[in-house]
Design an enzyme around this catalytic site. Structure first.
Site, PDB file in Angstrom:
ATOM      1  N   THR A 115     -42.273 -31.810 -32.943  1.00  0.00           N
ATOM      2  CA  THR A 115     -43.735 -30.612 -34.057  1.00  0.00           C
ATOM      3  C   THR A 115     -44.885 -31.543 -33.385  1.00  0.00           C
ATOM      4  O   THR A 115     -45.630 -30.650 -33.859  1.00  0.00           O
ATOM      5  CB  THR A 115     -43.108 -31.764 -35.251  1.00  0.00           C
ATOM      6  OG1 THR A 115     -43.062 -33.138 -35.248  1.00  0.00           O
ATOM      7  CG2 THR A 115     -41.584 -30.809 -35.790  1.00  0.00           C
ATOM      8  N   ILE A 150     -40.547  -9.227 -27.228  1.00  0.00           N
ATOM      9  CA  ILE A 150     -40.723  -9.474 -28.148  1.00  0.00           C
ATOM     10  C   ILE A 150     -39.681 -10.058 -28.735  1.00  0.00           C
ATOM     11  O   ILE A 150     -39.637 -10.146 -30.479  1.00  0.00           O
ATOM     12  CB  ILE A 150     -41.021  -7.926 -29.123  1.00  0.00           C
ATOM     13  CG1 ILE A 150     -41.264  -7.894 -30.454  1.00  0.00           C
ATOM     14  CG2 ILE A 150     -39.078  -7.055 -29.091  1.00  0.00           C
ATOM     15  CD1 ILE A 150     -43.146  -8.010 -30.508  1.00  0.00           C
ATOM     16  N   HIS A 161     -38.707 -12.852 -28.167  1.00  0.00           N
ATOM     17  CA  HIS A 161     -39.131 -14.009 -28.708  1.00  0.00           C
ATOM     18  C   HIS A 161     -40.525 -13.799 -30.427  1.00  0.00           C
ATOM     19  O   HIS A 161     -41.714 -13.637 -30.465  1.00  0.00           O
ATOM     20  CB  HIS A 161     -39.678 -15.183 -27.705  1.00  0.00           C
ATOM     21  CG  HIS A 161     -39.463 -14.923 -27.012  1.00  0.00           C
ATOM     22  ND1 HIS A 161     -38.639 -16.454 -26.172  1.00  0.00           N
ATOM     23  CD2 HIS A 161     -38.908 -13.943 -25.682  1.00  0.00           C
ATOM     24  CE1 HIS A 161     -37.877 -16.061 -25.149  1.00  0.00           C
ATOM     25  NE2 HIS A 161     -37.892 -14.166 -24.857  1.00  0.00           N
ATOM     26  N   TYR A 207     -50.928  -2.301 -30.120  1.00  0.00           N
ATOM     27  CA  TYR A 207     -51.842  -1.851 -29.683  1.00  0.00           C
ATOM     28  C   TYR A 207     -51.073  -0.124 -30.427  1.00  0.00           C
ATOM     29  O   TYR A 207     -50.229   0.182 -29.978  1.00  0.00           O
ATOM     30  CB  TYR A 207     -52.140  -1.000 -28.531  1.00  0.00           C
ATOM     31  CG  TYR A 207     -52.466   0.049 -27.587  1.00  0.00           C
ATOM     32  CD1 TYR A 207     -53.638  -0.440 -27.702  1.00  0.00           C
ATOM     33  CD2 TYR A 207     -52.179   1.350 -27.819  1.00  0.00           C
ATOM     34  CE1 TYR A 207     -54.904   1.245 -27.504  1.00  0.00           C
ATOM     35  CE2 TYR A 207     -52.991   2.934 -27.269  1.00  0.00           C
ATOM     36  CZ  TYR A 207     -54.918   2.575 -27.061  1.00  0.00           C
ATOM     37  OH  TYR A 207     -55.305   3.207 -26.399  1.00  0.00           O
ATOM     38  N   ALA A 223     -50.386   3.353 -30.956  1.00  0.00           N
ATOM     39  CA  ALA A 223     -50.187   4.703 -30.426  1.00  0.00           C
ATOM     40  C   ALA A 223     -49.804   6.234 -31.395  1.00  0.00           C
ATOM     41  O   ALA A 223     -49.763   7.466 -30.301  1.00  0.00           O
ATOM     42  CB  ALA A 223     -49.256   4.818 -29.714  1.00  0.00           C
ATOM     43  N   ARG A 224     -49.853   5.415 -32.678  1.00  0.00           N
ATOM     44  CA  ARG A 224     -50.216   6.019 -33.750  1.00  0.00           C
ATOM     45  C   ARG A 224     -51.588   6.967 -34.021  1.00  0.00           C
ATOM     46  O   ARG A 224     -51.694   8.183 -34.871  1.00  0.00           O
ATOM     47  CB  ARG A 224     -49.827   5.599 -34.642  1.00  0.00           C
ATOM     48  CG  ARG A 224     -47.808   5.517 -35.053  1.00  0.00           C
ATOM     49  CD  ARG A 224     -47.546   4.882 -36.748  1.00  0.00           C
ATOM     50  NE  ARG A 224     -47.921   6.006 -37.488  1.00  0.00           N
ATOM     51  CZ  ARG A 224     -48.016   5.176 -38.765  1.00  0.00           C
ATOM     52  NH1 ARG A 224     -47.569   4.074 -39.526  1.00  0.00           N
ATOM     53  NH2 ARG A 224     -47.575   6.471 -39.384  1.00  0.00           N
ATOM     54  N   HIS A 257     -41.090 -23.043 -24.885  1.00  0.00           N
ATOM     55  CA  HIS A 257     -39.591 -22.520 -24.873  1.00  0.00           C
ATOM     56  C   HIS A 257     -39.788 -21.422 -23.940  1.00  0.00           C
ATOM     57  O   HIS A 257     -38.811 -20.525 -23.553  1.00  0.00           O
ATOM     58  CB  HIS A 257     -38.838 -22.810 -26.245  1.00  0.00           C
ATOM     59  CG  HIS A 257     -38.061 -21.266 -26.593  1.00  0.00           C
ATOM     60  ND1 HIS A 257     -36.726 -22.616 -26.064  1.00  0.00           N
ATOM     61  CD2 HIS A 257     -37.334 -20.609 -27.133  1.00  0.00           C
ATOM     62  CE1 HIS A 257     -36.282 -21.528 -26.079  1.00  0.00           C
ATOM     63  NE2 HIS A 257     -35.965 -20.439 -27.025  1.00  0.00           N
ATOM     64  N   ARG A 275     -38.355 -17.296 -19.746  1.00  0.00           N
ATOM     65  CA  ARG A 275     -38.899 -16.387 -18.677  1.00  0.00           C
ATOM     66  C   ARG A 275     -39.616 -16.766 -17.550  1.00  0.00           C
ATOM     67  O   ARG A 275     -39.561 -15.803 -16.689  1.00  0.00           O
ATOM     68  CB  ARG A 275     -39.458 -15.685 -19.491  1.00  0.00           C
ATOM     69  CG  ARG A 275     -39.038 -15.577 -21.448  1.00  0.00           C
ATOM     70  CD  ARG A 275     -38.315 -14.098 -21.044  1.00  0.00           C
ATOM     71  NE  ARG A 275     -37.720 -13.937 -22.634  1.00  0.00           N
ATOM     72  CZ  ARG A 275     -36.536 -12.995 -22.201  1.00  0.00           C
ATOM     73  NH1 ARG A 275     -35.614 -12.687 -21.002  1.00  0.00           N
ATOM     74  NH2 ARG A 275     -36.155 -12.340 -23.374  1.00  0.00           N
TER      75      ARG A 275
HETATM   76  C1  LIG Z   1     -31.928 -14.589 -18.982  1.00  0.00           C
HETATM   77  C2  LIG Z   1     -31.998 -13.990 -20.228  1.00  0.00           C
HETATM   78  C3  LIG Z   1     -31.324 -12.588 -20.591  1.00  0.00           C
HETATM   79  C4  LIG Z   1     -31.160 -11.916 -21.750  1.00  0.00           C
HETATM   80  N1  LIG Z   1     -30.344 -11.051 -22.284  1.00  0.00           N
HETATM   81  C5  LIG Z   1     -29.732 -10.365 -23.266  1.00  0.00           C
HETATM   82  C6  LIG Z   1     -29.473  -9.553 -23.863  1.00  0.00           C
HETATM   83  O1  LIG Z   1     -28.506  -9.408 -22.728  1.00  0.00           O
HETATM   84  N2  LIG Z   1     -29.038  -8.895 -25.211  1.00  0.00           N
HETATM   85  C7  LIG Z   1     -29.714  -9.310 -26.451  1.00  0.00           C
HETATM   86  O2  LIG Z   1     -30.004  -8.961 -26.982  1.00  0.00           O
HETATM   87  N3  LIG Z   1     -31.125 -10.686 -26.038  1.00  0.00           N
HETATM   88  C8  LIG Z   1     -30.697 -10.347 -24.767  1.00  0.00           C
HETATM   89  N4  LIG Z   1     -31.810 -11.616 -24.149  1.00  0.00           N
HETATM   90  C9  LIG Z   1     -32.594 -12.329 -25.464  1.00  0.00           C
HETATM   91  C10 LIG Z   1     -32.651 -13.820 -26.173  1.00  0.00           C
HETATM   92  O3  LIG Z   1     -30.881 -13.323 -26.281  1.00  0.00           O
HETATM   93  C11 LIG Z   1     -33.400 -14.583 -27.078  1.00  0.00           C
HETATM   94  O4  LIG Z   1     -33.200 -12.914 -28.309  1.00  0.00           O
HETATM   95  C12 LIG Z   1     -34.569 -14.153 -26.450  1.00  0.00           C
HETATM   96  O5  LIG Z   1     -34.498 -15.231 -25.001  1.00  0.00           O
HETATM   97  C13 LIG Z   1     -35.317 -15.401 -27.447  1.00  0.00           C
HETATM   98  O6  LIG Z   1     -34.919 -16.558 -27.509  1.00  0.00           O
HETATM   99  P1  LIG Z   1     -35.508 -17.372 -28.489  1.00  0.00           P
HETATM  100  O7  LIG Z   1     -34.318 -16.799 -30.227  1.00  0.00           O
HETATM  101  O8  LIG Z   1     -35.114 -18.637 -28.297  1.00  0.00           O
HETATM  102  O9  LIG Z   1     -36.617 -17.502 -29.005  1.00  0.00           O
HETATM  103  P2  LIG Z   1     -37.412 -17.243 -30.141  1.00  0.00           P
HETATM  104  O10 LIG Z   1     -37.314 -16.170 -31.058  1.00  0.00           O
HETATM  105  O11 LIG Z   1     -39.172 -17.948 -30.307  1.00  0.00           O
HETATM  106  O12 LIG Z   1     -36.905 -18.545 -30.728  1.00  0.00           O
HETATM  107  C14 LIG Z   1     -36.977 -20.033 -30.902  1.00  0.00           C
HETATM  108  C15 LIG Z   1     -36.416 -20.838 -31.345  1.00  0.00           C
HETATM  109  O13 LIG Z   1     -36.190 -20.550 -33.036  1.00  0.00           O
HETATM  110  C16 LIG Z   1     -34.875 -21.012 -33.464  1.00  0.00           C
HETATM  111  N5  LIG Z   1     -35.260 -19.403 -34.082  1.00  0.00           N
HETATM  112  C17 LIG Z   1     -36.107 -18.509 -33.896  1.00  0.00           C
HETATM  113  N6  LIG Z   1     -35.467 -17.707 -35.224  1.00  0.00           N
HETATM  114  C18 LIG Z   1     -34.346 -18.172 -35.874  1.00  0.00           C
HETATM  115  C19 LIG Z   1     -33.385 -17.294 -36.005  1.00  0.00           C
HETATM  116  N7  LIG Z   1     -33.076 -16.274 -36.814  1.00  0.00           N
HETATM  117  N8  LIG Z   1     -31.873 -18.792 -36.877  1.00  0.00           N
HETATM  118  C20 LIG Z   1     -31.547 -19.278 -35.990  1.00  0.00           C
HETATM  119  N9  LIG Z   1     -32.908 -20.436 -34.687  1.00  0.00           N
HETATM  120  C21 LIG Z   1     -33.541 -19.878 -34.758  1.00  0.00           C
HETATM  121  C22 LIG Z   1     -33.885 -20.961 -32.423  1.00  0.00           C
HETATM  122  O14 LIG Z   1     -33.842 -21.962 -32.198  1.00  0.00           O
HETATM  123  C23 LIG Z   1     -34.643 -20.534 -30.987  1.00  0.00           C
HETATM  124  O15 LIG Z   1     -33.957 -20.714 -29.363  1.00  0.00           O
HETATM  125  C24 LIG Z   1     -32.137 -12.534 -23.057  1.00  0.00           C
HETATM  126  C25 LIG Z   1     -33.007 -13.255 -22.679  1.00  0.00           C
HETATM  127  C26 LIG Z   1     -33.088 -14.368 -21.532  1.00  0.00           C
HETATM  128  C27 LIG Z   1     -34.151 -15.603 -20.975  1.00  0.00           C
END
Ligand SMILES: Cc1cc2nc3c(=O)[nH]c(=O)nc-3n(C[C@H](O)[C@H](O)[C@H](O)COP(=O)(O)OP(=O)(O)OC[C@H]3O[C@@H](n4cnc5c(N)ncnc54)[C@H](O)[C@@H]3O)c2cc1C
Length: 266
Positions: free
Chosen positions: A91, A113, A115, A123, A125-126, A228, A233
């Site tokens: 935190t 997106i 994340h 931006y 595009a509409r 993160h 990435r």
């Molecule tokens: C190498 C790679 C391959 C991938 N391949 C695919 C794929 O094939 N298909 C696909 O759909 N996606 C894919 N992704 C996307 C991946 O599944 C995640 O959606 C993306 O990396 C965002 O990560 P995140 O959810 O940790 O990040 P953020 O959305 O920024 O979230 C950060 C953290 O907040 C917490 N958090 C956020 N929202 C919630 C929630 N609703 N519930 C509980 N905890 C939450 C979690 O701890 C999370 O780790 C890929 C990603 C990578 C890096």
């Protein structure tokens, strides 16, 4: 100058850089130096730092819930930041924030997106006409499907195979943009093509553009989620085209918060 930054954009950036404000808040000279400047990524993309809040001291200050600046000695700050990072005491890192302007191909934006913990304004595009700028991979990135990793690349394509792929990508992108302009009945600069017929609404005409066209957004995120994003990435498993953006972001993190960067890389 990146190809996507026209002369008037450079003038706007210079005006911003020539304007300064006084503040009681801590600032980071290394980041102030590059504020608003585009860091080029891929062929037409860029990342610009637009604003930020906090420095390494802000993390220490929050961790100690301090009345003062938080900074005692750099060595103490370094030790505390390392401790917080190692023990996932996350935190205090959420007290710092950073805002970027990013120009990126639509297919990269789709990965980015995902994340969800950032604030985004894209931006429209509409409302506006998309630039006639599309991503073309460098020949060394034109690889065949990996035989071992379903999400990866294998051998680099060579000779006529590579030329054919580049030709297809360019032809498809250019033809789609020609049709986009025809449907809009406007060119990229907003000039009407045929005054005797109506154009299609921008929100509809855009749908034929391939995902290698560039979009842009403002993206604001706190430091915890920013790290993160970088760790996922900038990783070797991430697709090259988003990884190169994450690598620039990692360099920006280093300029912004050198002690946090050290702990993060450790
Ligand atoms: C190498 C790679 C391959 C991938 N391949 C695919 C794929 O094939 N298909 C696909 O759909 N996606 C894919 N992704 C996307 C991946 O599944 C995640 O959606 C993306 O990396 C965002 O990560 P995140 O959810 O940790 O990040 P953020 O959305 O920024 O979230 C950060 C953290 O907040 C917490 N958090 C956020 N929202 C919630 C929630 N609703 N519930 C509980 N905890 C939450 C979690 O701890 C999370 O780790 C890929 C990603 C990578 C890096």
């Amino acid at each position: 100058m990146t190809p996507s930054l026209k002369l008037n954009k450079n003038q706007e950036i210079q005006q911003l850089k020539d304007t300064s404000y006084t503040t009681r808040r801590p600032t980071v000279p290394a980041l102030e130096e590059v504020l608003y400047d585009p860091f080029p990524v891929l062929d037409y993309g860029f990342i610009r730092v637009i604003d930020y809040m906090g420095d390494d001291g802000a993390i220490v200050q929050a961790a100690r819930v301090s009345y003062g600046k938080g900074t005692k000695m750099v060595s103490e700050d370094r030790g505390l930041i390392n401790y917080l990072m190692r023990h996932h005491h996350s935190t205090p890192f959420e007290m710092c924030e950073i805002k970027f302007h990013v120009k990126l191909p639509i297919f990269v934006a789709r990965q980015w997106i995902r994340h969800r913990t950032a604030n985004v304004n894209e931006y429209s595009a509409r409302y506006s006409i998309l630039d006639k700028e599309f991503y073309m991979p460098n020949p060394d990135q034109l690889a065949a499907q990996s035989a071992t990793n379903r999400q990866g690349r294998g051998q680099v394509l060579e000779g006529k195979d590579a030329t054919r792929v580049l030709d297809l990508l360019r032809e498809d992108a250019l033809r789609a943009y020609d049709h986009y302009e025809e449907m809009l009945n406007e060119d990229a600069s907003g000039n009407i093509l045929d005054p005797n017929r109506p154009g299609l609404a921008r929100e509809l005409a855009r749908m034929n553009l391939p995902t290698n066209y560039y979009t842009q957004w403002y993206w604001k995120i706190d430091l915890h989620n920013f790290m993160h994003f970088i760790s996922l990435r900038a990783d070797s498993h991430a697709q090259y085209e988003i990884r190169v953006y994450a690598e620039v972001l990692r360099e920006i993190l280093k300029m912004w918060l050198p002690l946090t960067y050290e702990a993060f890389i450790d």
